[in-house]
Motif scaffolding. Structure first.
Motif, PDB file in Angstrom:
ATOM      1  N   ASP A  70       0.864  -1.180   0.000  1.00 36.91           N
ATOM      2  CA  ASP A  70       0.000   0.000   0.000  1.00 36.91           C
ATOM      3  C   ASP A  70       0.898   1.227   0.000  1.00 36.91           C
ATOM      4  OD1 ASP A  70      -2.216   1.593   0.207  1.00 36.91           O
ATOM      5  OD2 ASP A  70      -2.918   0.813   2.120  1.00 36.91           O
ATOM      6  N   THR A 178       0.540   0.309   7.789  1.00 36.79           N
ATOM      7  CA  THR A 178       0.770   1.440   6.898  1.00 36.79           C
ATOM      8  C   THR A 178       0.990   2.672   7.775  1.00 36.79           C
ATOM      9  OG1 THR A 178      -1.554   2.108   6.780  1.00 36.79           O
ATOM     10  CG2 THR A 178      -0.794   0.469   5.172  1.00 36.79           C
ATOM     11  N   GLU A 180       0.203   6.684   6.976  1.00 32.78           N
ATOM     12  CA  GLU A 180      -0.345   7.465   5.869  1.00 32.78           C
ATOM     13  C   GLU A 180      -1.097   8.719   6.287  1.00 32.78           C
ATOM     14  OE1 GLU A 180      -3.670   5.540   3.838  1.00 32.78           O
ATOM     15  OE2 GLU A 180      -3.352   3.761   5.048  1.00 32.78           O
TER      16      GLU A 180
HETATM   17 MN    MN Z   1      -3.521   2.481   3.250  1.00 33.08          MN
END
Ligand code: MN
Length: 225
Positions: A70, A178, A180
């Motif tokens: 991702d 992740t 982000e």
């Molecule tokens: Mn993501």
């Protein structure tokens, strides 16, 4: 990537490179969002022509050997960020770097989210999007930064993109999250999210995407080669 290119043409280049490197395809529906749509979290029609002066947000990554990845990057369509775009970009990048440091064994999601929220508040004040005096008066249940950063900073990643995991337990070694953070300002047509995948280890963490250019200057340099 240049003015006049269509978002789906970029999508086509990406799937081409993924498959010829033995990926079976996108890990999730790719978001290739120029201009105002950089502020639309799940834009995926990818059907516009890219315009000079706009940013383009690419939330695109490959699946490989059944595992997801991702990634998000934001580029200036014409190869040069405006001053304001760069200021917003660098604000998000500072939050990203601060957040990444906190993805360590023993931390937990509540402390992490609260600390990232504080970093975000400071940046939004510097960008003149929020006032510290208003933040001091805010309802802690509805922090003002959520107007510009309305999604979570991290999710589990694995066989699935939003993989299952125990959010109520302290972070454990071997987990991939992740990272982000983002800032979205529709009235300025600027949406910036920066996303890498972070492996928590017994000694800190490893940024699995550290070889992918992330500094504004690196991105401009690559685009102008
Ligand atoms: Mn993501």
């Amino acid at each position: 990537m240049k003015p006049g290119v269509w978002e789906y043409e970029i999508e086509a280049e990406l799937i081409h490179e993924f498959v010829r490197n033995r990926s079976r395809g996108f890990a999730y529906g790719p978001i290739i969002a120029s201009g105002i749509d950089s502020c639309v979290l799940h834009y995926n029609t990818n059907n516009k022509q890219c315009k000079k002066g706009d940013v383009i947000l690419l939330d695109v990554a490959a699946e490989y050997a059944n595992y997801g990845s991702d990634l998000t990057r934001v580029l200036p369509v014409d190869g040069k960020f405006t001053k304001r775009q760069r200021d917003v970009y660098n604000a998000v990048l500072r939050v990203f770097k601060g957040a990444r440091k906190m993805l360590v064994k023993g931390n937990n999601i509540d402390k992490y989210n609260a600390a990232v929220g504080q970093l975000m508040e400071e940046e939004l004040v510097k960008l003149k999007l929020l006032k510290m005096s208003d933040i001091k008066k805010q309802d802690p249940a509805f922090p003002l930064y959520k107007k510009y950063f309305m999604h979570g900073t991290s999710h589990f990643l694995g066989l699935d993109i939003h993989d299952v995991g125990f959010f109520h337990l302290p972070f454990q070694a071997g987990t991939v999250f992740t990272c982000e953070p983002g800032i979205y300002i529709p009235r300025e047509k600027i949406g910036v999210r920066i996303e890498n995948d972070i492996l928590i280890t017994d000694k800190g963490n490893v940024d699995l995407m550290e070889s992918i250019p992330i500094e504004a200057g690196e991105i401009e340099e690559l685009m102008n080669k």
